[in-house]
Design a protein around this motif. Structure first.
Motif, PDB file in Angstrom:
ATOM      1  N   LYS A  46      68.838  12.267  78.220  1.00 14.10           N
ATOM      2  CA  LYS A  46      69.438  12.435  76.770  1.00 14.10           C
ATOM      3  C   LYS A  46      70.711  12.941  76.883  1.00 14.10           C
ATOM      4  O   LYS A  46      71.108  14.213  77.508  1.00 14.10           O
TER       5      LYS A  46
ATOM      6  N   ASP B 146      70.394   7.480  69.362  1.00 12.93           N
ATOM      7  CA  ASP B 146      69.330   8.257  68.382  1.00 12.93           C
ATOM      8  C   ASP B 146      69.996   8.861  67.169  1.00 12.93           C
ATOM      9  O   ASP B 146      69.363   9.201  66.166  1.00 12.93           O
TER      10      ASP B 146
ATOM     11  N   THR C 265      69.742   8.016  74.415  1.00  8.37           N
ATOM     12  CA  THR C 265      68.773   8.288  75.322  1.00  8.37           C
ATOM     13  C   THR C 265      68.990   7.112  76.363  1.00  8.37           C
ATOM     14  O   THR C 265      68.808   5.919  75.954  1.00  8.37           O
TER      15      THR C 265
END
Length: 500
Positions: A252, A217, A242
């Motif tokens: 996460k 991410d 993630t």
């Protein structure tokens, strides 16, 4: 034991090459770069299996010989140790004067020799000695011994060392390692075809990997910017990911240096990072024929990086581009264009363009980080009429001969992830702790023998003699003998007074 120690030294020496050159199992990109940087030395080292040090024939031979030697050491020592523990303490020497800490004390008048030795036996047993009472003409004695835990610790150390060798061998056969470069926003699934490199153990099949996925991410990197003596030094790496397990559970989390992601029996480490320029290739009519996020591999601490772009479709002929990316472009002392800081302050990319058949249709696997230019024609660069393409973010450069254009859209970060599966990791920790415990025990537990003898002369007077003997170094033995004699004399005197 000397043979085992020599083999252990040889094993340590044999492991040295594994720390001097990159290993195929841990850093395949480093091996590739070593091949490019040392074209003469690489074939020799590769023939000697130096890039696979820990699975090489010569390392395995030393490993197996050490394994056999340790077994040969341990079995007779365990047998001897068990026999020693089941046997009585040794007989009292006839002349204690030759022993360590010898001292003689007259017993109080009226002391009974048997009672004195019984008191000494109780005192020694309270100090965890194994004892036996021996009688002879005009004398009686107690022989005591303790410190068997020292040899027990020594054996635990060697057995645990053997255990480490066994579980490391098992882990090498049933474990595996893999590497994958992931740009921010990309996701990879833990399957063989989705990994950049896969190094299975002898008994591992790439068809049965746990099919979890990891999405990168964000990747935050901090560099030193205030200390003039350490400008550009990395301070922290933090990858936000993630993770989706094989059973569908989503988490996460963050991956940092020495803080791996643990998922479905594997550890995912953040091994490195770099930049991936986003390049758009258009044909002569302006039609987009490709948009590539290209990871560039760093060459120095300021992340001057090299990468390869391959354009296989959409143009009259295939194109290959060898690029140099600079997050902060500047000039070196020799005038060469390099990066002067690892952060993105003045990003530029320079592309040398080649035209021809890239050989992707031959069925022979190719590295995405290499371009074989032997059969290609350079159309833009130092050996061509046209200059190399030099682009900043948002800029577009035209390809020679009206072939089209290349645009430098933006720069993404990428993370180099190292994936490890080691089914014996917990056992290695257990045996390592046993090694430490056994070593400390064998170093700090003294092995001692103590004797107390009561001699009765013709007049009936009793003389008490004390002495000791150590197995190995024991600087406090004389102090221990003196303490035993003092405590025993006090007890005998107290018993004599109570009788009187």
């Amino acid at each position: 034991m000397p043979t085992a120690l020599m083999l252990l030294l040889l094993l340590a020496l044999a492991a040295v090459p594994g720390s001097l050159v990159p290993q195929q199992s841990a850093d395949p990109n480093g091996v590739t770069q070593y091949k490019l940087d040392h074209p003469t030395l690489y074939p020799i080292l590769n023939h000697l299996q130096v890039f696979n040090t820990y699975s090489s024939v010569w390392f395995s031979a030393i490993y197996l010989l050490l394994f056999i030697s340790l077994i040969g050491c341990i079995i007779p020592r365990v047998k001897h140790h068990v026999q020693a523990m089941l046997a009585h303490p040794p007989k009292t020497p006839s002349r204690l004067t030759r022993m360590v800490g010898y001292r003689a004390e007259p017993a109080p008048e009226g002391t009974d020799a048997l009672a004195a030795i019984t008191a000494a036996q109780k005192l020694l047993r309270s100090q965890r000695y194994r004892t036996v009472v021996l009688t002879g003409p005009r004398e009686i004695s107690v022989s005591a011994e303790r410190g068997y835990l020292r040899e027990t610790g020594n054996l635990v150390f060697h057995i645990a060392l053997l255990g480490v060798l066994i579980v490391v061998g098992i882990g090498g056969g049933f474990g595996w390692t893999a590497q994958r470069i992931v740009a921010v926003g990309q996701t990879f699934v833990d399957t063989n075809v989705n990994l950049d490199s896969f190094n299975p153990g002898r008994f591992v099949s790439g068809d049965n990997l746990p099919p979890y996925s990891v999405r990168l991410d964000d990747l935050k990197v901090q560099y030193e910017s205030s200390n003039v003596n350490a400008i550009g030094q990395p301070l922290d790496y933090d990858a936000s990911v993630t993770a989706t397990k094989a059973n569908g559970a989503v988490t996460k989390t963050h991956i940092k240096v020495n803080h791996p992601l643990q998922i479905d029996g594997t550890n995912v480490y953040l091994l490195g990072n770099g930049y991936a320029p986003v390049l758009t290739i258009r044909d002569a009519s302006g039609k987009v024929i490709g948009r590539q996020v290209v990871p560039f591999l760093a060459d120095d601490a300021n992340l001057t990086s090299q990468g390869v772009v391959k354009v296989t479709d959409g143009l009259p002929k295939q194109l290959g581009m060898v690029g140099v990316f600079m997050p902060t472009a500047g000039r070196a002392a020799n005038g060469q264009l390099v990066s002067t800081y690892p952060g993105l302050k003045n990003p530029r990319v320079s592309l040398t363009v080649y035209q021809g058949n890239l050989g992707l249709d031959t069925g022979v696997p190719q590295s995405v980080y290499e371009l074989n230019t032997d059969k290609l024609t350079q159309i833009a660069g130092p050996d061509a009429k046209a200059q190399a393409l030099d682009l900043g973010i948002g800029q577009t450069a035209q390809l020679p001969d009206g072939l089209g254009s290349v645009s430098f859209d933006k720069v993404e970060r990428y993370a180099s992830l190292d994936i490890h599966r080691d089914p014996t990791q917990g056992w290695v920790l257990v045996f390592a702790m046993l090694i430490l415990a056994g070593l400390l025990t064998s170093l700090f537990v003294p092995r001692r023998r103590m004797w107390v003898k009561a001699k009765t002369d013709a007049s009936g007077a009793v003389t008490l003699e004390y002495a000791g003997l150590a197995r190995g170094e024991d600087p406090r033995l004389e102090e221990a003998v003196a303490a035993l004699a003092s405590a025993h004399v006090r007890r005998v005197s107290a018993d004599a007074e109570s009788v009187g």
